[in-house]
Design a protein around this motif. Structure first.
Motif, PDB file in Angstrom:
ATOM      1  N   THR A 278      -0.313  -1.982  57.834  1.00  0.00           N
ATOM      2  CA  THR A 278      -1.259  -2.087  56.512  1.00  0.00           C
ATOM      3  C   THR A 278      -0.852  -1.753  55.368  1.00  0.00           C
ATOM      4  OG1 THR A 278      -3.261  -2.835  58.054  1.00  0.00           O
ATOM      5  CG2 THR A 278      -3.759  -2.658  55.660  1.00  0.00           C
ATOM      6  N   ALA A 279      -0.752  -0.161  55.522  1.00  0.00           N
ATOM      7  CA  ALA A 279      -0.451   0.380  54.473  1.00  0.00           C
ATOM      8  C   ALA A 279       0.943   0.251  53.770  1.00  0.00           C
ATOM      9  CB  ALA A 279      -0.051   1.941  54.846  1.00  0.00           C
ATOM     10  N   HIS A 280       1.676  -0.412  54.797  1.00  0.00           N
ATOM     11  CA  HIS A 280       3.161  -0.995  54.102  1.00  0.00           C
ATOM     12  C   HIS A 280       2.806  -2.341  53.235  1.00  0.00           C
ATOM     13  CE1 HIS A 280       6.570   1.824  55.381  1.00  0.00           C
ATOM     14  NE2 HIS A 280       5.683   1.944  56.649  1.00  0.00           N
ATOM     15  N   LYS A 281       2.049  -3.008  53.906  1.00  0.00           N
ATOM     16  CA  LYS A 281       1.786  -4.267  53.209  1.00  0.00           C
ATOM     17  C   LYS A 281       1.063  -4.226  51.869  1.00  0.00           C
ATOM     18  CE  LYS A 281       1.371  -7.133  57.374  1.00  0.00           C
ATOM     19  NZ  LYS A 281       0.201  -8.057  58.082  1.00  0.00           N
ATOM     20  N   MET A 282       0.234  -3.081  51.723  1.00  0.00           N
ATOM     21  CA  MET A 282      -0.464  -2.877  50.400  1.00  0.00           C
ATOM     22  C   MET A 282       0.694  -2.328  49.515  1.00  0.00           C
ATOM     23  SD  MET A 282      -3.575  -3.796  50.371  1.00  0.00           S
ATOM     24  CE  MET A 282      -4.038  -2.896  48.935  1.00  0.00           C
ATOM     25  N   SER A 283       1.483  -1.570  49.841  1.00  0.00           N
ATOM     26  CA  SER A 283       2.395  -1.011  49.164  1.00  0.00           C
ATOM     27  C   SER A 283       3.391  -2.132  48.478  1.00  0.00           C
ATOM     28  CB  SER A 283       3.477  -0.050  49.897  1.00  0.00           C
ATOM     29  OG  SER A 283       4.448   0.695  48.939  1.00  0.00           O
ATOM     30  N   ALA A 284       3.763  -2.885  49.179  1.00  0.00           N
ATOM     31  CA  ALA A 284       4.697  -3.980  48.823  1.00  0.00           C
ATOM     32  C   ALA A 284       4.053  -4.916  47.865  1.00  0.00           C
ATOM     33  CB  ALA A 284       5.214  -4.926  50.090  1.00  0.00           C
ATOM     34  N   LEU A 285       2.480  -5.151  48.219  1.00  0.00           N
ATOM     35  CA  LEU A 285       1.757  -6.197  47.334  1.00  0.00           C
ATOM     36  C   LEU A 285       1.594  -5.339  45.736  1.00  0.00           C
ATOM     37  CD1 LEU A 285      -1.150  -7.274  49.535  1.00  0.00           C
ATOM     38  CD2 LEU A 285       0.542  -8.780  48.317  1.00  0.00           C
ATOM     39  N   MET A 286       1.642  -3.985  45.830  1.00  0.00           N
ATOM     40  CA  MET A 286       1.451  -3.263  44.602  1.00  0.00           C
ATOM     41  C   MET A 286       2.830  -3.275  43.818  1.00  0.00           C
ATOM     42  SD  MET A 286      -0.978  -0.012  45.896  1.00  0.00           S
ATOM     43  CE  MET A 286      -1.247   0.780  44.311  1.00  0.00           C
ATOM     44  N   ASP A 287       3.859  -3.333  44.506  1.00  0.00           N
ATOM     45  CA  ASP A 287       5.086  -3.508  43.597  1.00  0.00           C
ATOM     46  C   ASP A 287       5.334  -4.801  43.436  1.00  0.00           C
ATOM     47  OD1 ASP A 287       6.069  -0.965  44.658  1.00  0.00           O
ATOM     48  OD2 ASP A 287       7.132  -1.658  46.465  1.00  0.00           O
ATOM     49  N   GLU A 288       4.831  -5.851  44.018  1.00  0.00           N
ATOM     50  CA  GLU A 288       4.807  -7.225  43.435  1.00  0.00           C
ATOM     51  C   GLU A 288       3.997  -7.254  42.242  1.00  0.00           C
ATOM     52  OE1 GLU A 288       3.965 -10.488  45.962  1.00  0.00           O
ATOM     53  OE2 GLU A 288       5.188  -9.460  47.477  1.00  0.00           O
ATOM     54  N   TRP A 289       2.737  -6.549  42.215  1.00  0.00           N
ATOM     55  CA  TRP A 289       1.835  -6.739  41.009  1.00  0.00           C
ATOM     56  C   TRP A 289       2.504  -6.039  39.697  1.00  0.00           C
ATOM     57  CZ3 TRP A 289      -2.720  -4.742  44.511  1.00  0.00           C
ATOM     58  CH2 TRP A 289      -3.177  -5.810  45.283  1.00  0.00           C
ATOM     59  N   ARG A 290       3.207  -4.870  40.148  1.00  0.00           N
ATOM     60  CA  ARG A 290       3.912  -4.007  39.081  1.00  0.00           C
ATOM     61  C   ARG A 290       4.922  -4.777  38.391  1.00  0.00           C
ATOM     62  NH1 ARG A 290       5.521   1.931  40.186  1.00  0.00           N
ATOM     63  NH2 ARG A 290       5.919   1.499  38.001  1.00  0.00           N
ATOM     64  N   ASN A 291       5.680  -5.542  39.148  1.00  0.00           N
ATOM     65  CA  ASN A 291       6.878  -6.299  38.640  1.00  0.00           C
ATOM     66  C   ASN A 291       6.457  -7.463  37.698  1.00  0.00           C
ATOM     67  OD1 ASN A 291       8.709  -4.866  39.959  1.00  0.00           O
ATOM     68  ND2 ASN A 291       8.858  -6.245  41.909  1.00  0.00           N
ATOM     69  N   LEU A 292       5.048  -8.113  38.222  1.00  0.00           N
ATOM     70  CA  LEU A 292       4.431  -9.115  37.535  1.00  0.00           C
ATOM     71  C   LEU A 292       3.966  -8.469  36.087  1.00  0.00           C
ATOM     72  CD1 LEU A 292       3.072 -12.144  37.225  1.00  0.00           C
ATOM     73  CD2 LEU A 292       1.247 -11.163  38.603  1.00  0.00           C
ATOM     74  N   LEU A 293       3.335  -7.322  36.201  1.00  0.00           N
ATOM     75  CA  LEU A 293       2.604  -6.917  35.195  1.00  0.00           C
ATOM     76  C   LEU A 293       3.682  -6.291  33.840  1.00  0.00           C
ATOM     77  CD1 LEU A 293      -0.249  -4.856  36.640  1.00  0.00           C
ATOM     78  CD2 LEU A 293      -0.632  -6.956  35.438  1.00  0.00           C
ATOM     79  N   GLY A 294       4.804  -5.968  34.556  1.00  0.00           N
ATOM     80  CA  GLY A 294       5.814  -5.535  33.617  1.00  0.00           C
ATOM     81  C   GLY A 294       6.669  -6.586  32.626  1.00  0.00           C
ATOM     82  N   GLN A 295       6.344  -7.715  33.231  1.00  0.00           N
ATOM     83  CA  GLN A 295       7.067  -8.670  32.373  1.00  0.00           C
ATOM     84  C   GLN A 295       6.632  -8.768  30.692  1.00  0.00           C
ATOM     85  OE1 GLN A 295       6.056 -12.517  34.233  1.00  0.00           O
ATOM     86  NE2 GLN A 295       7.328 -11.759  36.354  1.00  0.00           N
TER      87      GLN A 295
END
Length: 227
Positions: A177-194
């Motif tokens: 679950t921790a790995h899934k949360m980490s991957a989701l947070m990377d996706e969010w950062r990429n989205l927000l960084g646009q």
């Protein structure tokens, strides 16, 4: 070469290699005395004037910096009487966190987070004040007899009507679950960084994303925030 955000530095980087170097570079008072020499050649008197400290205090720090390898005497300036010793410090310094005292790291994180903590408190308080159906609950627990104070949980229909969310808490996660949360947070950062710049039709939001492993043997780390 390290990637910098606030400015640029194209010179050679110096990496702290001892705990004493890391301690001094993490000490704001010590760093105040070293900063005038960074990337420049100065005498102790000129450096003291720039730092706003006494020459005696600067000389004490100069000896400390020279002894620990953070400052180097590079020459002398001739003048009537005793010549002025000239010193120089690296223009760019890396301080490995592994060498930095734990308490200093904790203090740095707390200091850097204070503006965002204040902003979160104001924005969250404003949001709570505008929600008429939102309330604080104070009650005596039927089973344990203890009096608790907490924020009332909003129903999904109320949450759906508002874009703002505010949640903090300590949760026990398995590794998957921790790995899934980490991957989701990377996706969010990429989205927000646009595009996070100010523009017409956009509303500023405070966004905080934290996923940090706590030490189960440290009781203070397992305490959640008050309700």
């Amino acid at each position: 070469m390290p990637h910098t955000i606030l400015g640029s530095y194209r010179g050679k980087w110096f990496t702290a290699s001892t705990p004493e170097q890391a301690r001094l570079l993490s000490d704001s008072a010590a760093l105040r005395h070293l900063t005038p020499f960074m990337g420049r050649t100065l005498g102790a008197g000129a450096a003291a004037h720039e730092a706003g400290v006494s020459v005696e205090r600067m000389l004490y720090r100069v000896r400390q910096f020279v002894n620990t390898g953070l400052l180097e005497q590079v020459g002398q300036e001739r003048r009537a009487g005793r010549p002025v010793k000239l010193y120089r410090a690296p223009g760019g310094v890396r301080i490995p966190f592994a060498l930095t005292p734990f308490d200093d790291l904790s203090a740095q994180v707390a200091r850097h987070g204070q503006p965002y903590d204040r902003l979160r408190a104001r924005a969250s308080g404003r949001r709570m004040h505008r929600l008429e159906q939102h309330a604080r609950l104070i009650y005596r627990d039927d089973r344990q007899g203890e009096v608790h104070s907490e924020t009332e949980t909003l129903g999904p229909e109320v949450l759906a009507a508002h874009l703002s969310r505010d949640f903090m808490g300590v949760m026990w996660l398995d590794e998957q679950t921790a790995h899934k949360m980490s991957a989701l947070m990377d996706e969010w950062r990429n989205l927000l960084g646009q595009d996070s710049s100010r523009r017409e039709g956009a509303q500023p939001y405070l966004i905080q994303m934290v996923l940090l492993a706590l030490d189960p043997d440290e009781p203070d780390e397992l305490l959640g925030p008050p309700g």
